[in-house]
Design a protein around this motif. Structure first.
Motif, PDB file in Angstrom:
ATOM      1  N   SER A 249       0.833  -1.212   0.000  1.00  0.00           N
ATOM      2  CA  SER A 249       0.000   0.000   0.000  1.00  0.00           C
ATOM      3  C   SER A 249       0.865   1.259   0.000  1.00  0.00           C
ATOM      4  O   SER A 249       0.470   2.278  -0.570  1.00  0.00           O
ATOM      5  CB  SER A 249      -1.046   0.008   1.120  1.00  0.00           C
ATOM      6  OG  SER A 249      -0.436  -0.153   2.338  1.00  0.00           O
ATOM      7  N   ASN A 250       2.060   1.190   0.567  1.00  0.00           N
ATOM      8  CA  ASN A 250       2.988   2.330   0.420  1.00  0.00           C
ATOM      9  C   ASN A 250       3.349   2.520  -1.048  1.00  0.00           C
ATOM     10  O   ASN A 250       3.364   3.643  -1.554  1.00  0.00           O
ATOM     11  CB  ASN A 250       4.282   2.082   1.197  1.00  0.00           C
ATOM     12  CG  ASN A 250       4.126   2.384   2.668  1.00  0.00           C
ATOM     13  OD1 ASN A 250       3.147   2.999   3.086  1.00  0.00           O
ATOM     14  ND2 ASN A 250       5.090   1.965   3.460  1.00  0.00           N
ATOM     15  N   SER A 251       3.643   1.397  -1.721  1.00  0.00           N
ATOM     16  CA  SER A 251       4.025   1.487  -3.133  1.00  0.00           C
ATOM     17  C   SER A 251       2.902   2.095  -3.966  1.00  0.00           C
ATOM     18  O   SER A 251       3.163   2.772  -4.958  1.00  0.00           O
ATOM     19  CB  SER A 251       4.368   0.103  -3.682  1.00  0.00           C
ATOM     20  OG  SER A 251       5.583  -0.321  -3.136  1.00  0.00           O
ATOM     21  N   SER A 278       9.384  -4.007  -5.104  1.00  0.00           N
ATOM     22  CA  SER A 278       9.921  -2.792  -5.723  1.00  0.00           C
ATOM     23  C   SER A 278       8.826  -2.022  -6.424  1.00  0.00           C
ATOM     24  O   SER A 278       7.900  -2.606  -6.981  1.00  0.00           O
ATOM     25  CB  SER A 278      10.968  -3.146  -6.776  1.00  0.00           C
ATOM     26  OG  SER A 278      11.940  -3.963  -6.216  1.00  0.00           O
ATOM     27  N   ASP A 279       8.954  -0.702  -6.383  1.00  0.00           N
ATOM     28  CA  ASP A 279       8.011   0.119  -7.157  1.00  0.00           C
ATOM     29  C   ASP A 279       8.789   1.146  -7.961  1.00  0.00           C
ATOM     30  O   ASP A 279      10.004   1.298  -7.795  1.00  0.00           O
ATOM     31  CB  ASP A 279       6.996   0.796  -6.220  1.00  0.00           C
ATOM     32  CG  ASP A 279       7.636   1.744  -5.242  1.00  0.00           C
ATOM     33  OD1 ASP A 279       8.380   2.644  -5.681  1.00  0.00           O
ATOM     34  OD2 ASP A 279       7.389   1.595  -4.017  1.00  0.00           O
ATOM     35  N   ASP A 280       8.077   1.831  -8.866  1.00  0.00           N
ATOM     36  CA  ASP A 280       8.737   2.875  -9.657  1.00  0.00           C
ATOM     37  C   ASP A 280       8.104   4.215  -9.300  1.00  0.00           C
ATOM     38  O   ASP A 280       7.809   5.033 -10.155  1.00  0.00           O
ATOM     39  CB  ASP A 280       8.629   2.567 -11.167  1.00  0.00           C
ATOM     40  CG  ASP A 280       7.210   2.191 -11.574  1.00  0.00           C
ATOM     41  OD1 ASP A 280       6.298   2.279 -10.711  1.00  0.00           O
ATOM     42  OD2 ASP A 280       6.998   1.813 -12.743  1.00  0.00           O
ATOM     43  N   ARG A 298       7.670  10.204   8.702  1.00  0.00           N
ATOM     44  CA  ARG A 298       7.226  10.337   7.317  1.00  0.00           C
ATOM     45  C   ARG A 298       8.150  11.286   6.590  1.00  0.00           C
ATOM     46  O   ARG A 298       8.659  12.224   7.181  1.00  0.00           O
ATOM     47  CB  ARG A 298       5.791  10.894   7.266  1.00  0.00           C
ATOM     48  CG  ARG A 298       4.761   9.842   7.565  1.00  0.00           C
ATOM     49  CD  ARG A 298       3.421  10.468   7.795  1.00  0.00           C
ATOM     50  NE  ARG A 298       3.507  11.407   8.899  1.00  0.00           N
ATOM     51  CZ  ARG A 298       2.465  12.087   9.359  1.00  0.00           C
ATOM     52  NH1 ARG A 298       1.296  11.951   8.795  1.00  0.00           N
ATOM     53  NH2 ARG A 298       2.610  12.906  10.367  1.00  0.00           N
ATOM     54  N   THR A 299       8.351  11.075   5.325  1.00  0.00           N
ATOM     55  CA  THR A 299       9.162  12.023   4.558  1.00  0.00           C
ATOM     56  C   THR A 299       8.252  13.194   4.213  1.00  0.00           C
ATOM     57  O   THR A 299       7.051  13.159   4.499  1.00  0.00           O
ATOM     58  CB  THR A 299       9.662  11.380   3.255  1.00  0.00           C
ATOM     59  OG1 THR A 299       8.506  11.122   2.455  1.00  0.00           O
ATOM     60  CG2 THR A 299      10.362  10.070   3.505  1.00  0.00           C
ATOM     61  N   ASP A 300       8.842  14.210   3.611  1.00  0.00           N
ATOM     62  CA  ASP A 300       8.022  15.376   3.254  1.00  0.00           C
ATOM     63  C   ASP A 300       6.844  14.964   2.395  1.00  0.00           C
ATOM     64  O   ASP A 300       5.731  15.451   2.554  1.00  0.00           O
ATOM     65  CB  ASP A 300       8.870  16.411   2.511  1.00  0.00           C
ATOM     66  CG  ASP A 300      10.062  16.807   3.362  1.00  0.00           C
ATOM     67  OD1 ASP A 300       9.939  16.675   4.601  1.00  0.00           O
ATOM     68  OD2 ASP A 300      11.095  17.203   2.804  1.00  0.00           O
TER      69      ASP A 300
END
Ligand SMILES: Nc1ncnc2c1ncn2[C@@H]1O[C@H](COP(=O)(O)OP(=O)(O)OP(=O)(O)O)[C@@H](O)[C@H]1O
Ligand SMILES: [Mg+2]
Length: 348
Positions: A249-251, A278-280, A298-300
């Motif tokens: 779900s993050n991907s 892996s995702d793109d 969390r990142t920005d």
């Protein structure tokens, strides 16, 4: 010569008594060369000084040390300890006592350090928690207040406000269940129910359960070519399902339109299986990468986008994988994509 370093009180008294009695006796013998009198003098001085020195050491030094010992161990002495203080401690040299005290001090220091980090951790956790709850609670409060202030009269508006309030409540529910999950995992309360299962099947099920979200962005999930051969692993299936769902779900969340998610499965050394997803998507910059497994991190991108994440997903994954005694890692490049990998025990 004399090993003066590690003397017990008895030895110390013995040596000092010898050093005292021998020269005195010799002096005496030179003045009155009667050997048996000199021998008597030697015996009297030796025994007298030995007893005196031992008494002084015992009375003024070792009793105090025993007190310190009692204080260090902070326990009411049991019978065994009483014996220890009474018979064993006096055999200990001052150096051994010093070593014991230093060991005790180091142990205390360590304990204090642990307490300090726990305290900092607890503070940060509460801060994060308050922060995460603030947004949805204030939003719900806003909608409910507006409804009460008259918006209820307008059915179109009131429905929209209620829907918004419900969305925020749903967010709080997810947050609470994630927190519940993570605290249970941290306290080691949840036992693992390990079984043999085929990892590819679980990955396909995860893709299926997230297919609606994925189709919104037209993202496709697949198993890498050459990795289709079923691989059996030995793990807690439901927990690993949660790990895969969180990663996939993050991907999807941080993936681009028309993107791809590819899962690869490798048998590494006969005992372990490596799973990589892996995702793109948008990727994670180097500065954030080492921290994404921390809770609430969390990142920005994760923060600014309206994706509703709380930053607990990967922290939960890490706990689950580590509870299995395995490891989790991430590789990523901004704008190229992200790979999250973890190991599992191969089926027996
Ligand atoms: N595949 C990915 N691509 C880009 N960034 C990612 C990816 N996976 C994780 N991240 C970054 O790592 C952060 C932490 O991920 P995590 O899953 O723990 O939190 P979340 O997805 O924001 O919230 P939650 O999973 O609790 O709903 C995310 O906020 C995001 O910034
Ligand atoms: Mg997530």
């Amino acid at each position: 010569m004399l090993a003066t370093k590690n003397l017990s009180p008895q030895q110390l008294s013995l040596y000092t008594a010898t050093i005292l009695s021998v020269p005195i006796t010799l002096g005496y013998y030179l003045m009155h060369p009667i050997w048996w009198v000199a021998l008597l003098v030697l015996i009297i001085i030796f025994i007298g000084s030995f007893l005196l020195i031992q008494f002084t050491l015992e009375r003024f030094i070792y009793r105090k040390i025993k007190l310190i010992y009692k204080f260090i161990y902070q326990t009411k002495a049991s019978k065994r300890e009483e014996t220890y203080y009474k018979y064993l401690l006096p055999q200990k040299s001052i150096d051994e006592v010093r070593e014991d005290v230093e060991k005790w001090a180091a142990q205390q220091k360590e304990e204090i350090e642990v307490l300090k980090t726990n305290e900092a951790y607890r503070k940060e956790f509460l801060q994060n928690l308050a922060h995460e709850f603030k947004t949805p609670i204030f939003a719900v409060q806003g909608y409910v207040d507006t409804l009460l202030d008259g918006a209820l009269e307008n059915p179109a508006v009131s429905k929209k406000f209620l829907e918004n309030a419900a969305r925020n409540i749903a967010r709080m529910v997810t947050l609470v269940s994630d927190l519940d999950e993570i605290t249970k995992l941290e306290s080691g309360e949840q036992p693992l129910h390990k079984e043999n299962f085929i990892i590819q099947d679980l990955i396909k099920e995860a893709y299926d359960s997230l297919s609606i979200k994925a189709s919104d962005k037209n993202i496709k999930g697949s198993i890498k070519k050459g990795c289709e051969q079923p691989v059996s692993v030995f793990a807690d299936k439901e927990k690993i399902r949660q790990v895969i769902i969180n990663i996939v779900s993050n991907s999807i969340k941080y993936g681009k339109e028309n993107g791809h998610i590819v899962a690869s499965i490798y048998k590494t050394d006969g005992k372990h299986v490596l799973v990589e997803i892996s995702d793109d998507g948008i990727g994670i910059s180097e500065e954030h990468l080492p921290r994404i497994f921390e809770r609430f991190y969390r990142t920005d991108a994760g923060r600014s986008r309206d994706v509703g994440g709380t930053g607990l997903g990967l922290a939960i994954c890490k706990h689950i994988i580590e509870a299995h005694g395995q490891t989790l890692h991430a590789r990523s490049k901004p704008d190229i994509g992200t790979t999250i990998g973890f190991t599992l025990e191969a089926a027996k």
